[in-house]
Scaffold this active site. Sequence first.
Site, PDB file in Angstrom:
ATOM      1  N   GLY A  45      14.758  48.184  -1.247  1.00  0.00           N
ATOM      2  CA  GLY A  45      16.033  47.567  -0.894  1.00  0.00           C
ATOM      3  C   GLY A  45      16.851  48.336   0.114  1.00  0.00           C
ATOM      4  O   GLY A  45      17.880  47.839   0.590  1.00  0.00           O
ATOM      5  N   GLU A  46      16.433  49.563   0.472  1.00  0.00           N
ATOM      6  CA  GLU A  46      17.166  50.314   1.488  1.00  0.00           C
ATOM      7  C   GLU A  46      16.968  49.678   2.865  1.00  0.00           C
ATOM      8  O   GLU A  46      15.918  49.094   3.152  1.00  0.00           O
ATOM      9  CB  GLU A  46      16.679  51.770   1.531  1.00  0.00           C
ATOM     10  CG  GLU A  46      17.054  52.576   0.303  1.00  0.00           C
ATOM     11  CD  GLU A  46      16.593  54.019   0.400  1.00  0.00           C
ATOM     12  OE1 GLU A  46      16.063  54.418   1.456  1.00  0.00           O
ATOM     13  OE2 GLU A  46      16.753  54.747  -0.596  1.00  0.00           O
ATOM     14  N   GLN A 104      40.554  40.732  -0.103  1.00  0.00           N
ATOM     15  CA  GLN A 104      40.976  41.799  -1.022  1.00  0.00           C
ATOM     16  C   GLN A 104      41.822  42.804  -0.239  1.00  0.00           C
ATOM     17  O   GLN A 104      41.446  43.946  -0.031  1.00  0.00           O
ATOM     18  CB  GLN A 104      39.755  42.464  -1.651  1.00  0.00           C
ATOM     19  CG  GLN A 104      38.899  41.494  -2.465  1.00  0.00           C
ATOM     20  CD  GLN A 104      37.738  42.186  -3.148  1.00  0.00           C
ATOM     21  OE1 GLN A 104      37.870  43.263  -3.711  1.00  0.00           O
ATOM     22  NE2 GLN A 104      36.568  41.552  -3.083  1.00  0.00           N
ATOM     23  N   LYS A 202      50.932  23.882  -3.627  1.00  0.00           N
ATOM     24  CA  LYS A 202      49.987  23.851  -4.743  1.00  0.00           C
ATOM     25  C   LYS A 202      50.084  25.143  -5.540  1.00  0.00           C
ATOM     26  O   LYS A 202      50.623  26.142  -5.081  1.00  0.00           O
ATOM     27  CB  LYS A 202      48.552  23.669  -4.254  1.00  0.00           C
ATOM     28  CG  LYS A 202      48.013  24.860  -3.472  1.00  0.00           C
ATOM     29  CD  LYS A 202      46.568  24.682  -3.120  1.00  0.00           C
ATOM     30  CE  LYS A 202      46.059  25.823  -2.259  1.00  0.00           C
ATOM     31  NZ  LYS A 202      46.084  27.127  -2.920  1.00  0.00           N
ATOM     32  N   ASP A 232      35.837  28.327   1.736  1.00  0.00           N
ATOM     33  CA  ASP A 232      34.825  28.975   0.899  1.00  0.00           C
ATOM     34  C   ASP A 232      34.170  27.934  -0.004  1.00  0.00           C
ATOM     35  O   ASP A 232      33.188  27.295   0.364  1.00  0.00           O
ATOM     36  CB  ASP A 232      35.474  30.108   0.101  1.00  0.00           C
ATOM     37  CG  ASP A 232      34.441  30.954  -0.651  1.00  0.00           C
ATOM     38  OD1 ASP A 232      33.245  30.586  -0.655  1.00  0.00           O
ATOM     39  OD2 ASP A 232      34.825  31.971  -1.236  1.00  0.00           O
ATOM     40  N   GLY A 235      37.344  23.824  -2.421  1.00  0.00           N
ATOM     41  CA  GLY A 235      38.221  23.180  -3.400  1.00  0.00           C
ATOM     42  C   GLY A 235      39.599  22.884  -2.839  1.00  0.00           C
ATOM     43  O   GLY A 235      40.130  21.777  -2.976  1.00  0.00           O
ATOM     44  N   THR A 236      40.192  23.850  -2.154  1.00  0.00           N
ATOM     45  CA  THR A 236      41.537  23.679  -1.592  1.00  0.00           C
ATOM     46  C   THR A 236      41.563  22.555  -0.572  1.00  0.00           C
ATOM     47  O   THR A 236      42.431  21.675  -0.611  1.00  0.00           O
ATOM     48  CB  THR A 236      42.009  24.994  -0.953  1.00  0.00           C
ATOM     49  OG1 THR A 236      42.152  25.990  -1.959  1.00  0.00           O
ATOM     50  CG2 THR A 236      43.348  24.807  -0.254  1.00  0.00           C
TER      51      THR A 236
END
Length: 321
Positions: A45-46, A104, A202, A232, A235-236
């Site tokens: 995985g590297e 984030q 909302k 993403d 939904g919004t």
Amino acid sequence: MLTMITHGKDVKIFTCNANPDLAQKVAQCLGLGVCDTEVNMFSDGEIGVNIYETVRGSDVFVVQSTCNPVNDHLMELLIMIDALKRASAGRITAVIPYFGYARQDRKAKARDPISAKLVADLITTAGADRVLTMDLHAAQIQGFFNIPVDHLLGGPILASYYLEKFRDELDNFVVVSPDLGSVTRARTFASRLNVPIAIIDKRRPKPNVSEVMNIIGDIKDKKVILIDDMIDTAGTITNGAAALKERGAKEVYACCTHAVLSGPAIQRINNSPISELLVLDTIPLPAEKKIDTIKVLSVAPVFAEAIKRIYGDISMSELFR
């Protein structure tokens, strides 16, 4: 076509595995080719990087969105930058059309990380001298870096499309912000089209779940354009489109810069009243997500012009007018 300038450095375009098609388009706009490299994964995985041409003293641009799989693509970018730095590249610009972890950007609750700052530190520590990106989820992320950040805007590309497509109908259009946080973006976009705005108020009971409360503004019998920086799980945007239709909107269009489109996004878009979803190619759209409702425009000319200006030490401010 890019021409040599007096400082004597040559310019080179590199890419990893996130969005090679976009890197190729950017290079073509500059009259260049993408440099010969190999980015692979070992059996454990590297990630390994091989660069097959000299970069000593070169002005290097690495095109790599940190999209899904986010961590793999981020590590590819960091390792590529490290390899170029150790190969004595003159200047390294990380070209990140879509900057992952941008949501984030603050502590929303106790003991939250600020992952966008961590990623900014990693890119700087790896050896990048500059960052070129587009439509950060939060503009203040520019301040997380201790190196120059050029923050391009996708709005003008989207607006130009609508100005051309609906040039004789714009009197009947309204630009709609899908939430209170996107009002500034919607207002700027509406001013480019010279149309009024409306706002969907909302609340979000939990992540990736939204509930429409109210619509501020007149959208009855109007054609509307919902705009956001990214979509993403959709939904919004689809809940907003449904609410607009229920309240009398004649037709609903939607647009965004970054088409993340994860989870149930495609199914939601297919089942929504959105007539057309306009997106940019900061994130590659795989074949299974290429549905008739989605139209893709390229950011390559804008990034190519930005690279040309960085390379030539020319002001970037013209790109924002």
